[in-house]
Write an enzyme that holds these catalytic residues in place. Structure first.
Site, mmCIF file in Angstrom:
data_model
loop_
_atom_site.group_PDB
_atom_site.id
_atom_site.type_symbol
_atom_site.label_atom_id
_atom_site.label_comp_id
_atom_site.label_asym_id
_atom_site.label_seq_id
_atom_site.Cartn_x
_atom_site.Cartn_y
_atom_site.Cartn_z
ATOM 1 N N ASN A 10 0.866 -1.367 -0.195
ATOM 2 C CA ASN A 10 -0.330 0.137 0.027
ATOM 3 C C ASN A 10 1.227 1.070 -0.002
ATOM 4 O O ASN A 10 1.325 1.683 0.803
ATOM 5 C CB ASN A 10 -0.974 -0.052 1.555
ATOM 6 N N LYS A 12 0.491 4.457 -0.292
ATOM 7 C CA LYS A 12 -0.168 5.314 -0.088
ATOM 8 C C LYS A 12 -0.139 6.719 -0.672
ATOM 9 O O LYS A 12 -0.045 6.866 -1.749
ATOM 10 C CB LYS A 12 0.215 5.667 1.793
ATOM 11 N N HIS A 96 -9.854 0.942 4.918
ATOM 12 C CA HIS A 96 -8.225 1.453 5.321
ATOM 13 C C HIS A 96 -8.529 2.370 6.814
ATOM 14 O O HIS A 96 -9.615 3.360 7.031
ATOM 15 C CB HIS A 96 -7.218 1.843 4.892
ATOM 16 N N GLU A 98 -7.136 4.455 8.164
ATOM 17 C CA GLU A 98 -6.727 6.090 7.412
ATOM 18 C C GLU A 98 -7.605 6.952 7.067
ATOM 19 O O GLU A 98 -8.712 7.324 7.158
ATOM 20 C CB GLU A 98 -5.491 6.573 6.828
ATOM 21 N N GLU A 168 -5.707 -4.636 10.594
ATOM 22 C CA GLU A 168 -4.142 -3.772 10.977
ATOM 23 C C GLU A 168 -4.802 -3.021 12.237
ATOM 24 O O GLU A 168 -5.610 -1.971 12.470
ATOM 25 C CB GLU A 168 -4.771 -2.639 9.552
ATOM 26 N N GLY A 174 2.364 2.575 10.832
ATOM 27 C CA GLY A 174 3.684 3.488 10.398
ATOM 28 C C GLY A 174 3.654 3.584 11.863
ATOM 29 O O GLY A 174 4.680 5.315 12.168
ATOM 30 N N SER A 214 3.186 -1.958 10.451
ATOM 31 C CA SER A 214 5.040 -2.068 10.333
ATOM 32 C C SER A 214 5.340 -3.317 10.174
ATOM 33 O O SER A 214 6.373 -3.693 11.020
ATOM 34 C CB SER A 214 5.088 -1.364 12.169
ATOM 35 N N GLY A 235 2.533 -1.182 4.151
ATOM 36 C CA GLY A 235 2.785 0.085 4.180
ATOM 37 C C GLY A 235 4.208 0.397 3.346
ATOM 38 O O GLY A 235 4.820 0.215 2.764
HETATM 39 P P1 PGA Z 1 2.846 0.161 7.379
HETATM 40 O O1 PGA Z 1 1.284 0.618 6.668
HETATM 41 O O2 PGA Z 1 3.184 -1.254 7.269
HETATM 42 O O3 PGA Z 1 3.304 1.761 7.479
HETATM 43 O O4 PGA Z 1 2.852 0.539 8.967
HETATM 44 C C1 PGA Z 1 0.534 -0.608 6.778
HETATM 45 C C2 PGA Z 1 -1.051 0.079 5.840
HETATM 46 O O5 PGA Z 1 -2.031 1.532 6.434
HETATM 47 O O6 PGA Z 1 -0.950 -0.579 5.394
#
Ligand code: PGA
Length: 254
Positions: A10, A12, A96, A98, A168, A174, A214, A235
């Site tokens: 992803n 983003k 997601h 976000e 998640e 993140g 992460s 991500g």
């Molecule tokens: P991250 O994001 O690997 O940067 O933690 C994962 C995601 O939001 O799908």
């Protein structure tokens, strides 16, 4: 049915066109002939067409990060499921955290998006996960159970077969804080049990449940060693060729 692991990147809101081309080309080159894992790249909308071209003769599939649920019309700035299909998308991320957090997406909106994706022939990746304070209050199962039930409301068994679930935990996205593999496994098992309750054992057994939050080259192996973790939604570590390839080519034997 054996669940084929699925690793999705992803991206983003990252990468201009040139950077996106470089990243996708490096991944395509490094993963030639990859058959053991399904690999999906989810670039921003602006790069979908170009990345689709780069992935064309490779095993790597294209995914979008979002869609709108209406088929067409006066919805300025939105993109429909069939427009994504036109660009060669096979997958689409739905709900997601976000999107839930910054764009106010509710379980009802997410349910509509899931239906729109499925009816256009896209495979949705439905994201669920609790926030830090919810976990601290011991409410993670309640929250994730609610997101899952509401997200899947009215979706038939036949339609639900196309869905991948991504667990998640919001506090792990993140932040560099990954869930303990055993805690993630517990949540994945809980999700699988809920799918059995909503649908049946066969669908529960066949549905792939990704972990996200992460995921890095140095923690993917232990996560994938858990029996109910069937892949990862990545991500930050999907933005570099080497780290993404390492995550796909994990050491754990199938
Ligand atoms: P991250 O994001 O690997 O940067 O933690 C994962 C995601 O939001 O799908």
């Amino acid at each position: 049915m054996m669940r084929k692991p699925i690793i999705a990147g992803n991206w983003k809101m990252n990468k201009g066109m040139k950077e996106a081309e470089e990243l996708a080309s490096g991944i395509v080159e490094g993963l030639q002939g990859e058959e053991e894992r399904e690999v999906v790249l989810c670039p921003p909308f602006t790069a979908l067409q170009r990345i689709g071209e780069i992935c064309l003769d490779s095993p790597i599939l294209l995914g979008a990060q979002n869609l709108f649920y209406e088929a067409k019309g006066a919805y300025t700035g939105e993109i429909s499921a069939s427009q994504l299909v036109d660009l060669g998308c096979r997958y689409v991320i739905v709900g997601h955290s976000e999107r839930r957090q910054y764009f106010g997406e509710t379980d009802q909106v997410i349910n509509k998006k899931l239906r729109a994706a499925i009816s256009a022939g896209l495979f949705p990746i439905l994201c669920v996960g609790e926030k830090e304070e919810e976990r601290e209050a011991g409410k993670e199962k309640e929250i994730v159970g609610h997101q899952l039930r509401e997200g899947l409301r009215g979706i038939s068994e036949e339609e639900a077969k196309d869905i991948v679930i991504a667990y998640e935990p919001v506090w792990a996205i993140g932040t560099g804080k990954t869930a303990l593999p055993s805690d993630a496994q517990g949540m994945h098992l809980f999700i699988r049990e809920l799918l059995r309750e909503i649908y049946n054992s066969r669908l529960a057994q066949d549905t792939r449940i990704q972990y996200g939050g992460s995921v890095k080259p140095d923690n993917i192996d232990e996560l994938m060693a858990e029996p109910d973790i069937d892949g990862a939604l990545v991500g930050g570590a999907s933005l570099e060729v080497d780290s993404f390839i390492r995550i796909v080519k994990l050491r754990t034997p199938l």
